[in-house]
Design a protein around this motif. Structure first.
Motif, PDB file in Angstrom:
ATOM      1  N   SER A  14       0.838  -1.190   0.000  1.00 38.68           N
ATOM      2  CA  SER A  14       0.000   0.000   0.000  1.00 38.68           C
ATOM      3  C   SER A  14       0.878   1.248   0.000  1.00 38.68           C
ATOM      4  O   SER A  14       2.072   1.183   0.311  1.00 38.68           O
ATOM      5  N   GLU A  15       0.256   2.381  -0.332  1.00 35.36           N
ATOM      6  CA  GLU A  15       0.984   3.646  -0.276  1.00 35.36           C
ATOM      7  C   GLU A  15       1.415   3.948   1.152  1.00 35.36           C
ATOM      8  O   GLU A  15       2.495   4.477   1.383  1.00 35.36           O
ATOM      9  N   LYS A  16       0.576   3.600   2.124  1.00 31.08           N
ATOM     10  CA  LYS A  16       0.909   3.847   3.524  1.00 31.08           C
ATOM     11  C   LYS A  16       2.160   3.066   3.930  1.00 31.08           C
ATOM     12  O   LYS A  16       3.038   3.592   4.606  1.00 31.08           O
ATOM     13  N   TYR A  21       7.866   3.361   5.310  1.00 31.68           N
ATOM     14  CA  TYR A  21       9.259   2.980   5.055  1.00 31.68           C
ATOM     15  C   TYR A  21      10.108   4.227   4.821  1.00 31.68           C
ATOM     16  O   TYR A  21      11.191   4.389   5.385  1.00 31.68           O
ATOM     17  N   ALA A  22       9.599   5.134   3.995  1.00 32.59           N
ATOM     18  CA  ALA A  22      10.333   6.368   3.701  1.00 32.59           C
ATOM     19  C   ALA A  22      10.511   7.204   4.965  1.00 32.59           C
ATOM     20  O   ALA A  22      11.597   7.743   5.215  1.00 32.59           O
ATOM     21  N   LYS A  23       9.484   7.300   5.786  1.00 27.62           N
ATOM     22  CA  LYS A  23       9.572   8.076   7.032  1.00 27.62           C
ATOM     23  C   LYS A  23      10.559   7.444   8.014  1.00 27.62           C
ATOM     24  O   LYS A  23      11.303   8.152   8.685  1.00 27.62           O
ATOM     25  N   ARG A  24      10.570   6.107   8.094  1.00 20.82           N
ATOM     26  CA  ARG A  24      11.534   5.437   8.987  1.00 20.82           C
ATOM     27  C   ARG A  24      12.969   5.745   8.580  1.00 20.82           C
ATOM     28  O   ARG A  24      13.880   5.701   9.399  1.00 20.82           O
ATOM     29  N   SER A  28      12.859  12.848   2.777  1.00 20.56           N
ATOM     30  CA  SER A  28      11.980  13.969   2.509  1.00 20.56           C
ATOM     31  C   SER A  28      10.991  13.565   1.415  1.00 20.56           C
ATOM     32  O   SER A  28      11.309  12.736   0.557  1.00 20.56           O
ATOM     33  N   VAL A  29       9.833  14.159   1.415  1.00 24.32           N
ATOM     34  CA  VAL A  29       8.816  13.852   0.413  1.00 24.32           C
ATOM     35  C   VAL A  29       9.367  14.058  -0.999  1.00 24.32           C
ATOM     36  O   VAL A  29       9.004  13.346  -1.927  1.00 24.32           O
ATOM     37  N   GLU A  30      10.281  15.000  -1.165  1.00 24.77           N
ATOM     38  CA  GLU A  30      10.875  15.268  -2.474  1.00 24.77           C
ATOM     39  C   GLU A  30      11.841  14.167  -2.913  1.00 24.77           C
ATOM     40  O   GLU A  30      12.216  14.104  -4.078  1.00 24.77           O
ATOM     41  N   ASP A  31      12.249  13.306  -1.982  1.00 23.68           N
ATOM     42  CA  ASP A  31      13.256  12.293  -2.271  1.00 23.68           C
ATOM     43  C   ASP A  31      12.686  10.939  -2.677  1.00 23.68           C
ATOM     44  O   ASP A  31      13.433  10.003  -2.936  1.00 23.68           O
ATOM     45  N   TYR A  32      11.377  10.812  -2.725  1.00 21.70           N
ATOM     46  CA  TYR A  32      10.804   9.536  -3.157  1.00 21.70           C
ATOM     47  C   TYR A  32       9.502   9.764  -3.920  1.00 21.70           C
ATOM     48  O   TYR A  32       8.889  10.804  -3.831  1.00 21.70           O
ATOM     49  N   GLN A  33       9.172   8.753  -4.706  1.00 19.85           N
ATOM     50  CA  GLN A  33       7.915   8.766  -5.455  1.00 19.85           C
ATOM     51  C   GLN A  33       7.363   7.354  -5.508  1.00 19.85           C
ATOM     52  O   GLN A  33       8.094   6.386  -5.317  1.00 19.85           O
ATOM     53  N   LYS A  54      22.911   3.174   3.941  1.00 19.41           N
ATOM     54  CA  LYS A  54      22.013   2.018   3.903  1.00 19.41           C
ATOM     55  C   LYS A  54      20.704   2.432   4.536  1.00 19.41           C
ATOM     56  O   LYS A  54      20.684   3.065   5.581  1.00 19.41           O
ATOM     57  N   LEU A  55      19.605   2.074   3.906  1.00 23.16           N
ATOM     58  CA  LEU A  55      18.302   2.384   4.471  1.00 23.16           C
ATOM     59  C   LEU A  55      17.885   1.284   5.427  1.00 23.16           C
ATOM     60  O   LEU A  55      18.112   0.104   5.187  1.00 23.16           O
ATOM     61  N   HIS A  56      17.258   1.688   6.524  1.00 25.73           N
ATOM     62  CA  HIS A  56      16.751   0.744   7.519  1.00 25.73           C
ATOM     63  C   HIS A  56      15.496   0.086   6.976  1.00 25.73           C
ATOM     64  O   HIS A  56      14.583   0.756   6.524  1.00 25.73           O
ATOM     65  N   ASP A  57      15.476  -1.227   6.999  1.00 26.45           N
ATOM     66  CA  ASP A  57      14.340  -1.943   6.436  1.00 26.45           C
ATOM     67  C   ASP A  57      13.935  -3.088   7.350  1.00 26.45           C
ATOM     68  O   ASP A  57      14.686  -4.030   7.548  1.00 26.45           O
ATOM     69  N   THR A  58      12.733  -2.989   7.899  1.00 25.84           N
ATOM     70  CA  THR A  58      12.203  -4.064   8.736  1.00 25.84           C
ATOM     71  C   THR A  58      11.377  -5.055   7.910  1.00 25.84           C
ATOM     72  O   THR A  58      10.957  -6.069   8.421  1.00 25.84           O
ATOM     73  N   GLY A  59      11.164  -4.716   6.630  1.00 27.36           N
ATOM     74  CA  GLY A  59      10.366  -5.581   5.778  1.00 27.36           C
ATOM     75  C   GLY A  59       8.872  -5.393   5.940  1.00 27.36           C
ATOM     76  O   GLY A  59       8.092  -5.989   5.221  1.00 27.36           O
ATOM     77  N   GLU A  60       8.455  -4.543   6.874  1.00 23.35           N
ATOM     78  CA  GLU A  60       7.036  -4.341   7.114  1.00 23.35           C
ATOM     79  C   GLU A  60       6.379  -3.702   5.898  1.00 23.35           C
ATOM     80  O   GLU A  60       6.795  -2.665   5.435  1.00 23.35           O
ATOM     81  N   GLY A  61       5.372  -4.340   5.386  1.00 23.37           N
ATOM     82  CA  GLY A  61       4.614  -3.800   4.269  1.00 23.37           C
ATOM     83  C   GLY A  61       5.221  -4.100   2.901  1.00 23.37           C
ATOM     84  O   GLY A  61       4.599  -3.904   1.887  1.00 23.37           O
ATOM     85  N   ARG A  62       6.470  -4.582   2.881  1.00 24.04           N
ATOM     86  CA  ARG A  62       7.135  -4.845   1.617  1.00 24.04           C
ATOM     87  C   ARG A  62       6.642  -6.166   1.037  1.00 24.04           C
ATOM     88  O   ARG A  62       6.526  -7.147   1.728  1.00 24.04           O
ATOM     89  N   LYS A  63       6.391  -6.132  -0.257  1.00 22.23           N
ATOM     90  CA  LYS A  63       5.964  -7.346  -0.944  1.00 22.23           C
ATOM     91  C   LYS A  63       7.148  -8.019  -1.636  1.00 22.23           C
ATOM     92  O   LYS A  63       7.233  -9.224  -1.690  1.00 22.23           O
ATOM     93  N   GLU A  64       8.056  -7.200  -2.204  1.00 19.85           N
ATOM     94  CA  GLU A  64       9.231  -7.747  -2.881  1.00 19.85           C
ATOM     95  C   GLU A  64      10.230  -6.631  -3.124  1.00 19.85           C
ATOM     96  O   GLU A  64       9.894  -5.461  -3.052  1.00 19.85           O
ATOM     97  N   GLY A  65      11.458  -7.006  -3.400  1.00 17.14           N
ATOM     98  CA  GLY A  65      12.493  -6.027  -3.723  1.00 17.14           C
ATOM     99  C   GLY A  65      13.291  -5.605  -2.509  1.00 17.14           C
ATOM    100  O   GLY A  65      12.844  -5.724  -1.389  1.00 17.14           O
ATOM    101  N   PHE A  66      14.472  -5.155  -2.760  1.00 19.59           N
ATOM    102  CA  PHE A  66      15.357  -4.697  -1.701  1.00 19.59           C
ATOM    103  C   PHE A  66      16.096  -3.479  -2.191  1.00 19.59           C
ATOM    104  O   PHE A  66      16.306  -3.298  -3.375  1.00 19.59           O
ATOM    105  N   PHE A  67      16.516  -2.634  -1.284  1.00 20.85           N
ATOM    106  CA  PHE A  67      17.282  -1.440  -1.648  1.00 20.85           C
ATOM    107  C   PHE A  67      18.724  -1.688  -1.379  1.00 20.85           C
ATOM    108  O   PHE A  67      19.149  -2.242  -0.464  1.00 20.85           O
TER     109      PHE A  67
END
Length: 67
Positions: A14-16, A21-24, A28-33, A54-67
């Motif tokens: 979802s967008e949420k 993830y971006a907020k964690r 900035s809102v300008e840094d992602y789409q 490195k971006l912090h990723d707990t995997g919450e809400g993620r369906k696939e892919g990694f940064f």
């Protein structure tokens, strides 16, 4: 937002979830789409906003892919 290089960061349910993830990661809102992807959204992050970090990723809400 043309003129900037964005990299895919993953597909979220979802967008949420993508926004959370971006907020964690203090992006900035300008840094992602977001773009619709199947039943979720693809999050893209501006390369210059995260270079060398490195971006912090707990995997919450993620369906696939990694940064």
């Amino acid at each position: 937002m043309s003129g900037f290089d964005f990299d895919k960061s993953g597909t979220f349910g979802s967008e949420k979830a993508a926004d959370d993830y971006a907020k964690r990661n203090d992006l900035s809102v300008e840094d992602y789409q977001m773009r619709p992807e199947g039943e979720g959204v693809e999050l893209e992050v501006r390369r210059s906003a995260v270079e060398g970090e490195k971006l912090h990723d707990t995997g919450e809400g993620r369906k696939e892919g990694f940064f």
